[in-house]
Design a protein around this motif. Sequence first.
Motif, PDB file in Angstrom:
ATOM      1  N   ASN A  71     144.996  35.461  94.638  1.00  0.00           N
ATOM      2  CA  ASN A  71     144.684  35.563  93.204  1.00  0.00           C
ATOM      3  C   ASN A  71     143.595  34.587  92.737  1.00  0.00           C
ATOM      4  O   ASN A  71     143.288  34.524  91.552  1.00  0.00           O
ATOM      5  N   VAL A  72     143.013  33.817  93.653  1.00  0.00           N
ATOM      6  CA  VAL A  72     141.989  32.856  93.236  1.00  0.00           C
ATOM      7  C   VAL A  72     140.692  33.572  92.841  1.00  0.00           C
ATOM      8  O   VAL A  72     139.887  33.021  92.065  1.00  0.00           O
ATOM      9  N   LYS A  99     138.852  35.926  95.374  1.00  0.00           N
ATOM     10  CA  LYS A  99     137.991  36.218  96.535  1.00  0.00           C
ATOM     11  C   LYS A  99     137.356  37.597  96.440  1.00  0.00           C
ATOM     12  O   LYS A  99     136.149  37.754  96.612  1.00  0.00           O
ATOM     13  N   SER A 136     136.995  39.502  93.849  1.00  0.00           N
ATOM     14  CA  SER A 136     136.092  39.573  92.691  1.00  0.00           C
ATOM     15  C   SER A 136     134.743  38.929  93.017  1.00  0.00           C
ATOM     16  O   SER A 136     133.686  39.443  92.632  1.00  0.00           O
ATOM     17  N   THR A 159     147.930  41.329  90.382  1.00  0.00           N
ATOM     18  CA  THR A 159     149.093  41.049  91.217  1.00  0.00           C
ATOM     19  C   THR A 159     148.658  40.264  92.433  1.00  0.00           C
ATOM     20  O   THR A 159     147.886  40.766  93.233  1.00  0.00           O
ATOM     21  N   PRO A 160     149.124  39.013  92.568  1.00  0.00           N
ATOM     22  CA  PRO A 160     148.706  38.228  93.738  1.00  0.00           C
ATOM     23  C   PRO A 160     149.133  38.921  95.023  1.00  0.00           C
ATOM     24  O   PRO A 160     150.158  39.609  95.051  1.00  0.00           O
ATOM     25  N   ASP A 180     134.051  30.426  84.054  1.00  0.00           N
ATOM     26  CA  ASP A 180     133.874  31.007  82.709  1.00  0.00           C
ATOM     27  C   ASP A 180     135.094  30.780  81.829  1.00  0.00           C
ATOM     28  O   ASP A 180     135.014  30.886  80.601  1.00  0.00           O
ATOM     29  N   LYS A 181     136.241  30.465  82.454  1.00  0.00           N
ATOM     30  CA  LYS A 181     137.474  30.267  81.671  1.00  0.00           C
ATOM     31  C   LYS A 181     137.566  28.873  81.056  1.00  0.00           C
ATOM     32  O   LYS A 181     138.535  28.569  80.364  1.00  0.00           O
TER      33      LYS A 181
HETATM   34  P1  GTP Z   1     144.352  38.372  96.718  1.00  0.00           P
HETATM   35  O1  GTP Z   1     143.687  39.611  97.203  1.00  0.00           O
HETATM   36  O2  GTP Z   1     145.708  38.578  96.172  1.00  0.00           O
HETATM   37  O3  GTP Z   1     144.345  37.277  97.748  1.00  0.00           O
HETATM   38  O4  GTP Z   1     143.532  37.837  95.426  1.00  0.00           O
HETATM   39  P2  GTP Z   1     141.959  37.561  95.284  1.00  0.00           P
HETATM   40  O5  GTP Z   1     141.681  36.152  95.657  1.00  0.00           O
HETATM   41  O6  GTP Z   1     141.163  38.612  95.973  1.00  0.00           O
HETATM   42  O7  GTP Z   1     141.757  37.664  93.695  1.00  0.00           O
HETATM   43  P3  GTP Z   1     141.091  38.844  92.843  1.00  0.00           P
HETATM   44  O8  GTP Z   1     139.626  38.908  93.104  1.00  0.00           O
HETATM   45  O9  GTP Z   1     141.879  40.086  93.005  1.00  0.00           O
HETATM   46  O10 GTP Z   1     141.236  38.254  91.363  1.00  0.00           O
HETATM   47  C1  GTP Z   1     142.501  37.943  90.802  1.00  0.00           C
HETATM   48  C2  GTP Z   1     142.418  38.018  89.281  1.00  0.00           C
HETATM   49  O11 GTP Z   1     141.518  37.011  88.786  1.00  0.00           O
HETATM   50  C3  GTP Z   1     141.879  39.344  88.762  1.00  0.00           C
HETATM   51  O12 GTP Z   1     142.594  39.681  87.599  1.00  0.00           O
HETATM   52  C4  GTP Z   1     140.425  39.050  88.430  1.00  0.00           C
HETATM   53  O13 GTP Z   1     139.895  39.860  87.416  1.00  0.00           O
HETATM   54  C5  GTP Z   1     140.494  37.597  87.988  1.00  0.00           C
HETATM   55  N1  GTP Z   1     139.216  36.866  88.283  1.00  0.00           N
HETATM   56  C6  GTP Z   1     138.659  36.691  89.497  1.00  0.00           C
HETATM   57  N2  GTP Z   1     137.521  35.967  89.415  1.00  0.00           N
HETATM   58  C7  GTP Z   1     137.336  35.689  88.112  1.00  0.00           C
HETATM   59  C8  GTP Z   1     136.319  34.950  87.381  1.00  0.00           C
HETATM   60  O14 GTP Z   1     135.346  34.403  87.916  1.00  0.00           O
HETATM   61  N3  GTP Z   1     136.499  34.860  86.026  1.00  0.00           N
HETATM   62  C9  GTP Z   1     137.567  35.431  85.369  1.00  0.00           C
HETATM   63  N4  GTP Z   1     137.644  35.268  84.059  1.00  0.00           N
HETATM   64  N5  GTP Z   1     138.530  36.118  86.030  1.00  0.00           N
HETATM   65  C10 GTP Z   1     138.426  36.253  87.381  1.00  0.00           C
END
Ligand code: GTP
Length: 195
Positions: free
Chosen positions: A33-34, A36, A38, A55-56, A145-146
């Motif tokens: 959920n960090v 990656k 995105s 969803t993490p 951005d947050k």
């Molecule tokens: P896993 O696949 O579970 O390991 O998660 P992940 O690390 O791939 O995270 P993912 O990219 O799915 O993002 C998790 C949540 O954070 C999503 O709701 C995204 O929209 C949000 N998010 C990710 N990057 C950013 C960012 O730079 N800014 C904001 N505001 N939200 C973000």
Amino acid sequence: MQIKQTEFVKSVAHASQIPTQAFPQIAFSGRSNVGKSSLINRLMNRRNLAQTSNTPGKTRLLNFYLINQNLHFVDLPGYGFAKRSKAEKKAWAELIDAYLRTSERLRGIVQLIDARHDPSPEDLEVIAWLGEANIPFLVVATKVDKLSKNRARKQLDISLSTIADVAEVDFLPFSSTTGTGRSDLINWIDHVIKH
Ligand code: GTP
Ligand code: MG
């Protein structure tokens, strides 16, 4: 480097399925959920080629993307997700371990942390490991951005000094929402795949 062409290659559950093409690989690591997936989408300028989720634990496999027909991005499954069975955690560790041990083409690791929070003990464990491993890596603090500029600067200073206790790192603030840090990250990737 300009990222002109991108495609999803495959999801990999076992090290034996890792693509065999001789392209350099850049892997993206960090807690679940960090952000990656995105970040990878933002680099590729694709909205949802890498699946993202509130969803993490969305990404459970190694996902390979092909960039410009000559580079692989590897979206690693996130760690630190509490709602995992012991068996799942073991499978995760085995997959990552097998990948890192056999990945002759891995040229760099982008380690994500959340810009809003102190690095977790697991983040620090991974960063310390990266500091010992013989592979270029970059710590990217995403979701900047947050935070207001002022809050971001303060928190990043705190996070950096904590990280400095375990490893010497290069550090980049990033936002998948606004694109902050995108061109610097692409330059870093370009640099490590050429060296
Ligand atoms: P896993 O696949 O579970 O390991 O998660 P992940 O690390 O791939 O995270 P993912 O990219 O799915 O993002 C998790 C949540 O954070 C999503 O709701 C995204 O929209 C949000 N998010 C990710 N990057 C950013 C960012 O730079 N800014 C904001 N505001 N939200 C973000
Ligand atoms: Mg993901």
